[in-house]
Design an enzyme around this catalytic site. Structure first.
Site, PDB file in Angstrom:
ATOM      1  CD  GLU A  26       3.580  -3.601   6.463  1.00  0.00           C
ATOM      2  OE1 GLU A  26       3.386  -3.680   5.234  1.00  0.00           O
ATOM      3  OE2 GLU A  26       4.563  -3.045   6.957  1.00  0.00           O
ATOM      4  CD  GLU A  71       3.420   2.967   0.719  1.00  0.00           C
ATOM      5  OE1 GLU A  71       3.914   1.867   0.386  1.00  0.00           O
ATOM      6  OE2 GLU A  71       3.315   3.338   1.895  1.00  0.00           O
ATOM      7  CD  GLU A 131       7.802  -4.983   3.980  1.00  0.00           C
ATOM      8  OE1 GLU A 131       8.128  -4.253   3.034  1.00  0.00           O
ATOM      9  OE2 GLU A 131       6.712  -5.583   4.039  1.00  0.00           O
ATOM     10  CG  PHE A 160      -3.766   6.286  -5.749  1.00  0.00           C
ATOM     11  CD1 PHE A 160      -4.859   7.112  -5.513  1.00  0.00           C
ATOM     12  CD2 PHE A 160      -2.751   6.753  -6.565  1.00  0.00           C
ATOM     13  CE1 PHE A 160      -4.949   8.377  -6.084  1.00  0.00           C
ATOM     14  CE2 PHE A 160      -2.830   8.010  -7.145  1.00  0.00           C
ATOM     15  CZ  PHE A 160      -3.929   8.824  -6.900  1.00  0.00           C
ATOM     16  CG  HIS A 161      -1.566   0.681   0.131  1.00  0.00           C
ATOM     17  ND1 HIS A 161      -2.308   0.022   1.083  1.00  0.00           N
ATOM     18  CD2 HIS A 161      -0.583  -0.170  -0.241  1.00  0.00           C
ATOM     19  CE1 HIS A 161      -1.784  -1.181   1.277  1.00  0.00           C
ATOM     20  NE2 HIS A 161      -0.737  -1.327   0.485  1.00  0.00           N
TER      21      HIS A 161
HETATM   22  C1  GAL Z   1       5.012  -2.970   2.721  1.00  0.00           C
HETATM   23  C2  GAL Z   1       5.671  -1.895   3.573  1.00  0.00           C
HETATM   24  C3  GAL Z   1       4.703  -0.802   3.951  1.00  0.00           C
HETATM   25  C4  GAL Z   1       3.913  -0.363   2.768  1.00  0.00           C
HETATM   26  C5  GAL Z   1       3.221  -1.558   2.169  1.00  0.00           C
HETATM   27  C6  GAL Z   1       2.356  -1.233   0.985  1.00  0.00           C
HETATM   28  O1  GAL Z   1       5.939  -3.722   2.021  1.00  0.00           O
HETATM   29  O2  GAL Z   1       6.196  -2.473   4.748  1.00  0.00           O
HETATM   30  O3  GAL Z   1       5.428   0.271   4.524  1.00  0.00           O
HETATM   31  O4  GAL Z   1       4.773   0.230   1.840  1.00  0.00           O
HETATM   32  O5  GAL Z   1       4.185  -2.474   1.731  1.00  0.00           O
HETATM   33  O6  GAL Z   1       1.725  -2.377   0.484  1.00  0.00           O
END
Ligand code: GAL
Length: 663
Positions: free
Chosen positions: A312, A360, A155, A362-363
């Site tokens: 993603e 991250e 990104e 809690f993702h």
């Molecule tokens: C994206 C990123 C990932 C992760 C994700 C979380 O923007 O490429 O590494 O951080 O968000 O939603």
């Protein structure tokens, strides 16, 4: 090398998997990972994205052993690898050695470490180090049979779209020198006779750092162009190393369309071998599936209509929105299929396994903290099983119904300060027009303003404030040749240098629209105007003077009461419509339907329907976003249930169906 010349990684399957971070786990867990990946139908993962400090713990001191073992395990399990260059997260030692490679904000703050993305894209030290680690990876893994794709960086421009340090300033000057050649040209383009801003030497020019209000808009616009180009140059450096040392392996970098305003992805698209995109729902929006569709259509359009990769998305909640709303039952599945419907040949996630620590934790993940006894895991495994029946979709193309013009430069320019109203917004209009097409069950391609429009019966142009003469000529030729064009307000106002087109607004479009705009009449916050035909509008009105166009709707009140609001101009074989005010929802529908955006007959609200076509078959992908069962008139074989379908395809509430059609 551009996006069109290289194929997608030849998996022959819809890619399923996600970002995999074994470096966060003891090796024993890797075995469980691979076992569970197989159980879930995972066939592709992205590895090493932020692992630079683990691959090169000290300058020039490499540790590839762990990655060798990870890639070997994945390969043995038949799982393909998107191998990342880890350059989005330079190690701490790098910044200690090269403090001048840290990014500097517009306010002059130097960014610290402890996160990711803190580097200056113009830093020679960063560029050299990034090329160095890229070369190491290319030499070591370039001919590994597990390698499907290079995933360059992560990104670009995600955190900070620009750097304002001295190295960036001198790179900006060089970029300007290439663009303009002479200072006279630059002074003319930037209109520096205004406020006595004339430059007599290149070294006098700075990035648009924090300054008193009213910084030269062309300086700002060029700095945005430069900054997008500078990150693109970083990508190109890596890509060229990868192409040289690992020929034949395609290179991608994950875009964030349309949620990254600052990278001009039309320019990027020409440079990557394979287009890939990351998409996260705006979870609190109840219509977020429409925004998802827009992102997917935009990504496919960047890919020139060819299939692309969803690099993603999320199985459930993210961790970075104000309120991280979990996905409802079935929502992940609908999201994945919606991307696939709109041309993705993969459904990859951030991330395979939820992290126990770090920013991250809690993702959501394919394998959540709750483990395999969770609904999320069952849904992940079910999706994997369903996608394994979709391989025949690979390489097929989406069939569009109409086009919407999209331009990053116009977006940037429209949203600089000191425009006629703070309520003008680029995505506001893009989304409003896109929304109508989606609800009419019509599939949209996005096109660059100077792109080929000839295949579309209808083209929509939402607020294209900045418009080159070439773009204006392109739109005019499209209409003359029989197209239907709908242009919304505040379009065709300035050229590429943010200079007003001469002769009155909208200079680039006056002849085509058969009118001029004598004065902008923005509205007070919250006030509305009525138009005849029982329409209401807000934010913006204009005083139009017709010169060939006919009035289709008039303002009934407001500052332009009694005057035309919506017009139509027949021009050559086609028609150019103009909408001089902000309409939304059904009010906008009324106008667009009259202009020819006719809803697909017989389809219920909330049913998303897209067609992908291959050499030997055609596929209807139907996604039911509503809570009512739906039916489609169609025949063929349904690929999720395997059931033949004669005349009627039931699409249960909240579910998805994929039909190989016979008609
Ligand atoms: C994206 C990123 C990932 C992760 C994700 C979380 O923007 O490429 O590494 O951080 O968000 O939603």
């Amino acid at each position: 090398m551009n996006g069109g010349t290289r194929a997608l990684p030849r998996l022959g399957k819809i890619g399923y998997g996600g970002d995999y971070t074994p470096e966060q786990w003891p090796e024993a867990v890797w075995h469980e990972d691979v076992r569970l990946m197989r159980e879930a139908g995972v066939n592709q993962v992205s590895v090493g994205i932020f692992a630079w400090a683990l691959l090169e713990p000290a300058p020039g001191d490499y540790d590839f052993g762990w990655l060798d073992r990870v890639i070997a395990m994945l390969h043995d399990a038949g799982i393909a690898v998107n191998l990342a260059t880890p350059t989005a997260a330079p190690p701490a030692w790098f910044f200690q050695r090269h403090p001048q490679a840290r990014q500097v904000t517009r306010e002059g703050h130097v960014l610290g470490g402890g996160a990711r993305h803190a580097f200056c894209p113009s830093s020679p030290a960063y560029r050299k180090a990034a090329a160095g680690i890229t070369a190491q990876l290319a030499r070591r893994y370039g001919d590994h049979p597990a390698l499907a794709l290079w995933h360059a960086h992560n990104e670009y421009g995600w955190a900070n779209s620009a750097c304002y340090c001295e190295a960036s300033a001198s790179a900006f000057r060089e970029w300007l020198r290439l663009r303009y050649g002479t200072l006279d040209e630059l002074n003319a383009a930037w209109g520096t006779s205004f406020w006595g801003q004339r430059y007599g030497d290149w070294t006098e020019i700075d990035p648009p750092r924090l300054a008193p209000p009213g910084v030269n808009p062309t300086q700002q616009l060029d700095f945005l162009r430069f900054s997008s180009d500078e990150y693109l140059a970083c990508f190109r450096d890596e890509r060229d190393v990868l192409h040289r040392l690992a020929p034949g392996v395609p290179v991608t970098t994950n875009f964030m369309a349309p949620n990254c305003k600052w990278m001009d992805y039309w320019r990027w698209a020409a440079e990557v071998d394979v287009i890939s995109n990351d998409h996260y729902l705006q979870a609190e929006r109840t219509d977020n599936h429409i925004e998802l569709a827009m992102a997917a259509d935009l990504t496919r359009s960047l890919a020139g209509g060819r299939p692309w990769l969803l690099m993603e998305h999320s199985t459930g909640a993210v961790n970075w929105q104000p309120r991280n709303i979990a996905k409802a039952p079935g929502e992940m599945r609908r999201n994945s299929f919606a991307h696939i419907a709109r041309g993705a040949d993969s459904a990859l996630f951030f991330q395979w396994r939820a992290s126990r620590f770090g920013a991250e934790k809690f993702h959501s993940a394919m394998l959540p903290h709750a483990g395999t006894s969770s609904r999320m895991w069952r849904d992940v495994a079910r999706l994997g099983a369903d996608l394994s029946n979709m391989d025949e979709l690979v390489g097929t193309r989406v069939v569009p119904d109409l086009a919407v013009v999209w331009d990053w430069e116009a977006w940037w320019a429209l949203e600089l300060e000191w425009r006629p109203s703070v309520d003008l917004g680029y995505l506001d209009r893009l989304s409003a027009y896109y929304d109508r097409a989606w609800r009419a069950h019509r599939t949209v391609d996005f096109v660059h303003p100077e792109g080929d429009l000839s295949r579309y019966p209808m083209v929509l142009v939402p607020s294209l404030y900045l418009m080159s003469s070439a773009a204006a000529a392109n739109l005019a030729a499209y209409v003359r040749d029989g197209g239907t064009l709908v242009v919304s307000y505040f379009s065709g106002i300035v050229d590429e240098t943010d200079t007003v087109h001469p002769g009155g607004y909208p200079g680039a479009l006056r002849d085509l629209l058969g009118l001029s705009v004598e004065e902008f009449l923005p509205l007070r916050a919250g006030s509305r105007v009525r138009l005849d035909g029982d329409l209401t509008a807000d934010v913006w009105t204009e005083r139009l003077v017709l010169a060939g166009a006919e009035s289709v709707r008039r303002y009934l009140d407001g500052p332009a009461a009694g005057e035309p609001a919506i017009t139509r101009h027949r021009c050559g074989e086609g028609t150019a419509w103009y909408v001089s005010t902000r309409l939304n929802g059904r009010d906008l529908d009324a106008v667009l339907t009259e202009a020819g955006l006719v809803p697909h007959a017989g389809l219920p609200d909330g049913l998303e329907l897209v067609r992908r076509v291959g050499d030997s078959a055609s596929y209807l992908i139907a996604i039911n976003h509503s809570d009512r069962d739906a039916e489609l008139a169609a025949s063929g074989k349904e690929l999720i249930t395997g059931a033949p379908c004669h005349g009627t395809l039931p699409v249960p509430a909240g579910d998805v169906r994929v039909l190989r059609t016979t008609s």
